[in-house]
Design an enzyme around this catalytic site. Structure first.
Site, PDB file in Angstrom:
ATOM      1  N   ASP A   1      19.877  20.134 -33.175  1.00 26.63           N
ATOM      2  CA  ASP A   1      18.582  20.645 -32.742  1.00 26.63           C
ATOM      3  C   ASP A   1      17.495  19.891 -33.524  1.00 26.63           C
ATOM      4  O   ASP A   1      17.767  19.155 -34.471  1.00 26.63           O
ATOM      5  CB  ASP A   1      18.482  22.163 -32.931  1.00 26.63           C
ATOM      6  CG  ASP A   1      17.433  22.777 -31.995  1.00 26.63           C
ATOM      7  OD1 ASP A   1      16.543  22.039 -31.517  1.00 26.63           O
ATOM      8  OD2 ASP A   1      17.491  23.989 -31.742  1.00 26.63           O
TER       9      ASP A   1
ATOM     10  N   GLU B   1      10.476  30.633 -29.173  1.00 28.79           N
ATOM     11  CA  GLU B   1      11.328  30.631 -30.369  1.00 28.79           C
ATOM     12  C   GLU B   1      10.908  31.720 -31.366  1.00 28.79           C
ATOM     13  O   GLU B   1      10.468  32.793 -30.975  1.00 28.79           O
ATOM     14  CB  GLU B   1      11.347  29.235 -30.984  1.00 28.79           C
ATOM     15  CG  GLU B   1      11.834  28.194 -29.965  1.00 28.79           C
ATOM     16  CD  GLU B   1      12.155  26.844 -30.578  1.00 28.79           C
ATOM     17  OE1 GLU B   1      12.688  26.775 -31.691  1.00 28.79           O
ATOM     18  OE2 GLU B   1      11.872  25.831 -29.906  1.00 28.79           O
TER      19      GLU B   1
HETATM   20  C1  BGC Z   1      14.706  24.189 -29.757  1.00 35.01           C
HETATM   21  C2  BGC Z   1      15.615  23.567 -28.715  1.00 35.01           C
HETATM   22  C3  BGC Z   1      14.907  22.461 -27.987  1.00 35.01           C
HETATM   23  C4  BGC Z   1      14.381  21.461 -28.983  1.00 35.01           C
HETATM   24  C5  BGC Z   1      13.692  20.281 -28.346  1.00 35.01           C
HETATM   25  C6  BGC Z   1      14.008  23.158 -30.620  1.00 35.01           C
HETATM   26  O1  BGC Z   1      12.995  23.724 -31.376  1.00 35.01           O
HETATM   27  O2  BGC Z   1      15.452  25.061 -30.576  1.00 35.01           O
HETATM   28  O3  BGC Z   1      16.058  24.551 -27.820  1.00 35.01           O
HETATM   29  O4  BGC Z   1      15.776  21.866 -27.066  1.00 35.01           O
HETATM   30  O5  BGC Z   1      13.468  22.109 -29.845  1.00 35.01           O
HETATM   31  O6  BGC Z   1      12.468  20.602 -27.818  1.00 35.01           O
END
Ligand code: BGC
Length: 615
Positions: free
Chosen positions: A309, A506
């Site tokens: 991630d 998030e």
């Molecule tokens: C998230 C992911 C995402 C990534 C890229 C991260 O903060 O947890 O789900 O794919 O960012 O944008």
């Protein structure tokens, strides 16, 4: 190999004739294909350590834009747009031009290995202004309709490819077990079986789209594994509470609750898996060799690529970056979303290899997987993807499917003869912050990472949708935001209040007490005093505490985060379509003594599966 021979081999690789096989010949279904394996081996044999590490590196758009020459100089294997990292102006055409320019650089490297560009098209290609925005997964969970979800995924792949993008970080297969989590809406359900069925539908649809040249969009099962099982107060990120936290579970429970969707999607042909920020029993997933190497790659036979991630490798605890990178790569991460730390990542990993802390065999395995996936999706023969369908982004045909999805995802929680509306010459009152606000209607991961407020992208708000759909003779009065007094003195036939959570993504959505706002309840009371029937529509990324709304509203509709096509909701209110949605999560009465899943019987307001059908 001489320079001219090398140039020739690059040309041949790029043209897809190097191995005398057809473009995109590698099955995206993940079955070993000897032809692809031969191509991969041959390429791997020609690569220097720098070229290999470059393939393992993913940089974000904003960082690479500061030093675009690094694509060539460092042999960068992948670029991503994080939420909101859009070209200016934010149009489908400028996305296509942008990705083309990056790709051009990659194809000019010694071996000309195309880069793979990734984006979070988690409810349609939401970063792109004018793209169709579908309901977030929680709403699709209520639709219970894998075929519809397959259609959505196919359209999403098409819109993604139309902007020259090859990789979608979707679907999230999170089995979300705590509604306080700010990512609840990214998961289809609290129920593993439902997540399995719907994410399979998504993946089959995602893979069913091919470009004219037969290339496919790479999908991603995320976040491996147990991201939905974290507990309140356990976050490893000081800004958050439950997101990026710990999942304390027995191995048996982890395997039965959170692992099954990965198994299914691997069978379905998913080619990338993203590792979770979370830990399992306090061991960070980003260094979990047992789960990544032994279980995912070994036991489940996953032969695609494992991507970290965003900065996830750097964000685990640990003495220093070198130890973190060593642990992560040795645990089986193949590509690192290194973002703005890419130069550090590259030099540290090189040093780890040269000093024997990361074996060359691990690097070769990682690069083999990355190249295999690039061949399988068809990138070598079709590095640009776009071929004249950019104008289809946000097309009427795509919006029609989103409209259908919204109708199927809304859940009628309560109905005291209030919906659908009926009769002649009805007078409607429409109020609430969500009624005419595209940002609130779409939620997080729309145009910006955290979403936005107001007119952020084209579509129909519920108010617009009602205005164009009401029968002749009906009227609508809109109580605009900030307007205190309702016009006139008569009773309206129907008073509609659209309450909405403020958008979030998030951990910024972690909330101890998700609930309707006092101002929404006050508005509801005000509208009720002036309406024969009062209807509450809730835009939210999860079930929220409704407090005294039950006593104020004749009908309550959970519309989730429906996206751009408000006509899907007006279709329901006006009775053009029946309500069929069913709760994908248990709806609690209160969060005061809430401990996550399962919600006690006493604290259950509406059970999993509840939804009044008006068929
Ligand atoms: C998230 C992911 C995402 C990534 C890229 C991260 O903060 O947890 O789900 O794919 O960012 O944008």
């Amino acid at each position: 190999m001489s320079v001219s021979a090398l140039k020739m081999s690059r040309l041949l690789i790029m043209s897809g004739f190097y191995f005398m096989s057809s473009p995109g010949s590698g099955s995206a279904g993940g079955k070993p294909n000897l032809d692809v394996e031969k191509k991969v081996d041959s390429l791997l044999n020609q690569m220097s350590l720098d070229e290999k590490i470059g393939q393992m590196t993913q940089v974000n758009k904003l960082s690479i834009d500061k030093n675009p020459q690094h694509i060539k100089e460092l042999y960068i294997g992948s670029i991503l747009s994080g939420g909101g990292e859009s070209p200016r102006p934010n149009t489908p055409q400028s996305w296509a031009d942008m990705t083309r320019a990056y790709q051009q650089q990659a194809t000019e490297t010694r071996l000309g290995i195309p880069l793979i560009y990734g984006v979070d098209a988690v409810h349609g290609h939401g970063n792109v202004y004018g793209a169709v925005v579908f309901p977030h997964n929680i709403g699709l969970g209520a639709s219970r309709d894998p075929e519809l979800i397959a259609k959505i995924a196919k359209i999403t792949s098409k819109e993604v490819a139309a902007t020259g993008i090859h990789w979608n970080f979707s679907p999230a297969v999170s089995v979300a077990r705590n509604l306080r989590w700010g990512r609840t809406y990214e998961g289809y359900s609290e129920n593993t079986e439902l997540v399995r069925a719907l994410s399979k539908g998504y993946t089959s649809g995602l893979l069913s789209f091919t470009t004219e040249k037969g290339s496919r969009v790479l999908g991603t099962a995320k976040h491996f594994v147990g991201d939905g099982g974290t507990v309140w107060g356990s976050s490893h990120n000081s800004q958050f509470k439950i997101d990026q936290g710990d999942t304390p579970l027995s191995e048996q429970d982890l395997r039965t609750i959170h692992l099954p969707p990965y198994k299914d999607l691997i069978e379905e042909g998913i080619q990338s898996v993203m590792v979770s920020y979370s830990s399992w029993n306090q061991e960070f997933m980003h260094r979990h060799g047992y789960l990544i190497q032994d279980v995912l790659k070994g036991e489940l036979g996953f032969d695609g690529l494992v991507v970290s991630d965003w900065l996830g490798v750097f964000w685990q605890d640990g003495e220093n970056d070198a130890i973190k990178i060593e642990n992560s790569i040795n645990a089986g991460i193949d590509m690192v979303m290194a973002v703005d730390r890419y130069a550090d990542f590259i030099s540290i990993l090189k040093n780890l290899v040269l000093t024997g802390r990361v074996p060359m065999s691990r690097i070769d395995d990682a690069v083999r997987r990355i190249l295999r996936v690039k061949y399988r999706v068809g990138l070598f023969s079709d590095p640009y993807y776009t071929s004249g369908f950019t104008e289809e982004v946000g097309s009427a045909a795509h919006r029609k499917v989103a409209r259908e999805a919204i109708s199927k995802s809304a859940v009628l929680l309560k109905n005291n003869n209030a919906v659908p509306f009926s009769g002649k010459n009805r007078r409607l009152l429409v109020a609430g912050k969500g009624a005419n606000n595209m940002g609130l209607q779409c939620g997080g991961w729309t145009i910006n990472w955290q979403g936005g407020d107001g007119d952020i992208t084209p579509g129909d708000t519920l108010l617009n949708a009602m205005q164009v759909s009401i029968p002749n003779g009906w009227t609508i009065n809109h109580l605009a935001e900030g307007q205190k007094e309702i016009d006139g003195t008569d009773l309206y036939d129907y008073g509609v209040v659209v309450a909405a959570e403020d958008p979030y993504a998030e951990g910024f959505g972690d909330k101890l007490q998700p609930q309707l706002k006092d101002e929404d309840l006050a508005l509801l009371a005000q509208v009720k005093a002036r309406s024969k029937k009062t209807i509450l529509i809730i835009y939210s990324g999860r079930p929220v505490e409704i407090k005294n709304a039950d006593s104020l509203a004749d009908a309550i509709i959970a519309a989730w985060l429906p996206g751009t096509e408000g006509l899907g909701l007006s279709d329901l209110l006006l009775g053009f379509k029946p309500f069929t949605g069913k709760l994908p999560y248990t709806w609690p009465k209160s969060f005061a003594n809430y401990e996550g899943y399962p919600v006690s019987q006493d604290n259950t307001l509406f059970p999993f599966g509840h939804g009044i059908q008006t068929q």
